[in-house]
Write a protein that holds these residues in place. Structure first.
Motif, PDB file in Angstrom:
ATOM      1  N   LEU A   1       0.828  -1.200   0.000  1.00  0.00           N
ATOM      2  CA  LEU A   1       0.000   0.000   0.000  1.00  0.00           C
ATOM      3  C   LEU A   1       0.869   1.259   0.000  1.00  0.00           C
ATOM      4  O   LEU A   1       0.590   2.227  -0.719  1.00  0.00           O
ATOM      5  N   ALA A   2       1.938   1.249   0.800  1.00  0.00           N
ATOM      6  CA  ALA A   2       2.860   2.393   0.823  1.00  0.00           C
ATOM      7  C   ALA A   2       3.550   2.572  -0.522  1.00  0.00           C
ATOM      8  O   ALA A   2       3.732   3.703  -1.004  1.00  0.00           O
ATOM      9  N   LEU A   3       3.927   1.457  -1.146  1.00  0.00           N
ATOM     10  CA  LEU A   3       4.575   1.520  -2.464  1.00  0.00           C
ATOM     11  C   LEU A   3       3.627   2.125  -3.493  1.00  0.00           C
ATOM     12  O   LEU A   3       4.020   3.024  -4.263  1.00  0.00           O
TER      13      LEU A   3
ATOM     14  N   VAL B   1      -2.877   8.489  -1.929  1.00  0.00           N
ATOM     15  CA  VAL B   1      -1.645   9.286  -1.864  1.00  0.00           C
ATOM     16  C   VAL B   1      -1.016   9.094  -0.485  1.00  0.00           C
ATOM     17  O   VAL B   1      -1.688   8.650   0.465  1.00  0.00           O
ATOM     18  N   PRO B   2       0.288   9.405  -0.335  1.00  0.00           N
ATOM     19  CA  PRO B   2       0.969   9.133   0.943  1.00  0.00           C
ATOM     20  C   PRO B   2       0.298   9.746   2.162  1.00  0.00           C
ATOM     21  O   PRO B   2       0.336   9.152   3.249  1.00  0.00           O
ATOM     22  N   ALA B   3      -0.310  10.917   2.029  1.00  0.00           N
ATOM     23  CA  ALA B   3      -0.929  11.562   3.193  1.00  0.00           C
ATOM     24  C   ALA B   3      -2.055  10.723   3.788  1.00  0.00           C
ATOM     25  O   ALA B   3      -2.401  10.873   4.974  1.00  0.00           O
ATOM     26  N   GLN B   4      -2.640   9.821   3.009  1.00  0.00           N
ATOM     27  CA  GLN B   4      -3.747   8.997   3.491  1.00  0.00           C
ATOM     28  C   GLN B   4      -3.284   7.726   4.193  1.00  0.00           C
ATOM     29  O   GLN B   4      -4.109   7.022   4.783  1.00  0.00           O
TER      30      GLN B   4
ATOM     31  N   ALA C   1      -1.638  -8.904  -1.095  1.00  0.00           N
ATOM     32  CA  ALA C   1      -0.694  -7.906  -1.592  1.00  0.00           C
ATOM     33  C   ALA C   1      -1.175  -7.308  -2.914  1.00  0.00           C
ATOM     34  O   ALA C   1      -1.166  -6.084  -3.111  1.00  0.00           O
ATOM     35  N   PHE C   2      -1.602  -8.182  -3.839  1.00  0.00           N
ATOM     36  CA  PHE C   2      -2.060  -7.686  -5.136  1.00  0.00           C
ATOM     37  C   PHE C   2      -3.279  -6.776  -4.976  1.00  0.00           C
ATOM     38  O   PHE C   2      -3.341  -5.691  -5.564  1.00  0.00           O
ATOM     39  N   MET C   3      -4.251  -7.201  -4.195  1.00  0.00           N
ATOM     40  CA  MET C   3      -5.476  -6.417  -4.048  1.00  0.00           C
ATOM     41  C   MET C   3      -5.232  -5.115  -3.289  1.00  0.00           C
ATOM     42  O   MET C   3      -5.973  -4.143  -3.474  1.00  0.00           O
ATOM     43  N   THR C   4      -4.215  -5.075  -2.435  1.00  0.00           N
ATOM     44  CA  THR C   4      -3.872  -3.821  -1.761  1.00  0.00           C
ATOM     45  C   THR C   4      -3.378  -2.792  -2.773  1.00  0.00           C
ATOM     46  O   THR C   4      -3.754  -1.611  -2.722  1.00  0.00           O
TER      47      THR C   4
END
Length: 508
Positions: A80-82, A134-137, A121-124
């Motif tokens: 998710l972070a990536l 976006v990163p802020a979320q 992982a894929f669905m994330t």
């Protein structure tokens, strides 16, 4: 068709219990995330995390299921972070998505746990594209995922843990190969190619919704092993999507995101997804499509044009999967089906050996587990021959041959169940006639075994039981009846299995 779906046998009401529990678990997860003040995108993310935790975790034991569930955030949150970090870098984002998709298939080599972690992982990554994360979320989404997994786990492992009273399910698998011969390695390459094609064509259709094409291509490869299985799964995915979009136009568009009816309809869709997943991929995709339509309405972006685009992206994804599976390291339906049939025949052999030993007086022999294994293997055979017996299949000779093989294997399973039931009766006895009948069954199995898969000598020893004296007993007569039925079915199987798949079928 709908009526037929809901009268499909549901032994132990497992599908009903799974679907009901999933509605409860996902509903609790969504409620907890919403009540803790998370915004709508985080609530949707949490609901998806709960759905995946309940849908994909299929370890054989409750302890294993709990461990896999605990590992899901470790697999999903870094991805998710990536995805969020690459939101404004399309090229790196696309390459990373393809890498995650390929890795998500490769890790299936580690069994149900690898499969669950790969899907999560894929669905994330997928949901990050769906919600334009976006990163802020990230902090809010992280807490939503953790809360949702905890809430759904409280239902699965606490409030409603019916698995503790059930035997571990049988999970048949073909022997693993090496290198590109291993199914997971081969499919990882195929998924990378299919995903790249779907991504390129999907972006030509839409720069905003292209990820639907990649998702469609990726999911088509789940639980498939041959070219034919993948083609049929792609067809069923498109069919389910078409019907789901039609219903979405009739239901989701008029509702237009109203909270109460959307929640109720999403709950119905969740139930439908879990209830139909094991028996019909088309119906499962129907419910998925309607649910996604409701979520788009909740986000305020639903319109008929979006649903049409969803169908086009699904078609593009299916096309990418078809091209990849046909041209990249293809495995024919015949090869896969033959491998599953050989596994089933060996299982018949083991069941007969155990039953014979039990009837001879052994207290440790037990054919029952092999009967359960045989039922699971026949399910895999049916899945493998689905392309051949499909109504649209133009190959009449192969269709007739496949149907005859299925019918004869069903006969084997029926006789094996009957033999196991006789062997389980403590009053059943044994006479010398059983030794000869068991030997003939063994010979029939060996005659059908492929040249590179001859039965190991140790597995055949159970049939050569020593009979001290001839005795007559009704139990022996019943066992003989089942053994003769097995012998006939195995002998008849020689015709469809040992002649050319394209030759006209001659009745045995």
């Amino acid at each position: 068709m709908l009526k037929g779906m809901f009268v499909v046998p549901d032994p132990g009401r497992l599908r009903l219990r799974s679907a009901s529990r999933s509605v409860l678990g996902i509903g609790l997860a969504v409620l907890v995330v919403a009540l803790t003040g998370h915004p709508l995108p985080a609530v949707i993310t949490g609901g998806l995390a709960a759905l995946l935790a309940l849908f994909t975790v299929t370890d054989a034991t409750v302890r294993g299921q709990a461990m896999t569930t605990a590992l899901l955030p470790a697999a999903g949150l870094p991805v998710l972070a990536l995805a969020a970090g690459l939101h404004d870098q399309p090229l790196l984002r696309d390459l990373s998505f393809l890498a995650v998709a390929s890795a998500g298939v490769y890790v299936r080599r580690w069994g149900p746990r690898g499969h669950a972690l790969g899907v999560f992982a894929f669905m994330t990554f997928f949901v990050a594209q769906f919600l334009h994360t976006v990163p802020a979320q990230l902090p809010g989404l992280y807490s939503a995922v953790l809360l949702a997994v905890l809430a759904s786990s409280a239902v699965r492992f606490g409030l409603w843990c019916y698995e503790r009273r059930l035997a571990p399910p049988a999970a048949p698998a073909l022997p693993a190969g090496t290198g590109l011969a291993r199914t997971t390695t081969r499919q990882a390459v195929q998924v990378a190619v299919a995903g790249a094609l779907a991504l390129a064509l999907g972006q030509l259709l839409s720069q905003e919704r292209w990820y639907w094409a990649v998702g469609a291509a990726w999911w088509i490869f789940v639980n498939t092993a041959s070219r034919g299985e993948t083609l049929v799964r792609g067809f069923r995915r498109v069919l389910g999507t078409v019907v789901g979009i039609a219903v979405g136009l009739l239901v989701a568009v008029p509702v237009h995101g109203a909270a109460a009816p959307t929640a109720a309809l999403v709950a119905v869709c969740v139930f439908g997804i879990f209830y139909t997943a094991a028996v019909s991929y088309s119906w499962m995709m129907f419910f998925v499509t309607v649910m996604v339509s409701m979520l788009y309405g909740l986000l305020g972006v639903l319109d008929p044009g979006l649903l049409a685009l969803r169908l086009a992206e699904t078609g593009v994804g299916a096309l990418g999967a078809v091209i990849a599976v046909a041209l990249v390291l293809p495995v024919t339906t015949h090869a896969t089906t033959d491998a599953w049939i050989q596994q089933a025949l060996r299982c018949v052999h083991r069941c007969t050996a155990e039953a014979a030993a039990r009837l001879a007086g052994s207290t440790t022999a037990d054919p029952a587990p092999h009967v359960t294994e045989l039922a699971a293997l026949l399910g895999r055979v049916r899945m493998s021959v689905a392309p051949l017996v499909h109504p649209l299949s133009p190959m009449r000779a192969r269709k007739a041959r496949a149907r005859q093989v299925l019918a004869l294997l069903d006969d084997c399973a029926r006789e094996a169940r009957g033999l196991a039931a006789v062997a389980a009766d403590p009053a059943a006895s044994h006479d010398a006639r059983l030794a000869a009948a068991c030997s003939r069954v063994e010979a029939a199995v060996l005659a059908l075994a492929s040249p590179d898969g001859v039965l190991a000598p140790a597995s055949a020893q159970g049939l050569a039981v020593a009979i001290p004296a001839q005795r007559q007993h009704p139990g022996a007569d019943a066992a003989l009846t089942h053994l003769h039925g097995l012998e006939r079915a195995l002998t008849d199987l020689a015709t469809p299995l040992r002649t050319s798949p394209r030759a006209p079928l001659v009745a045995a």
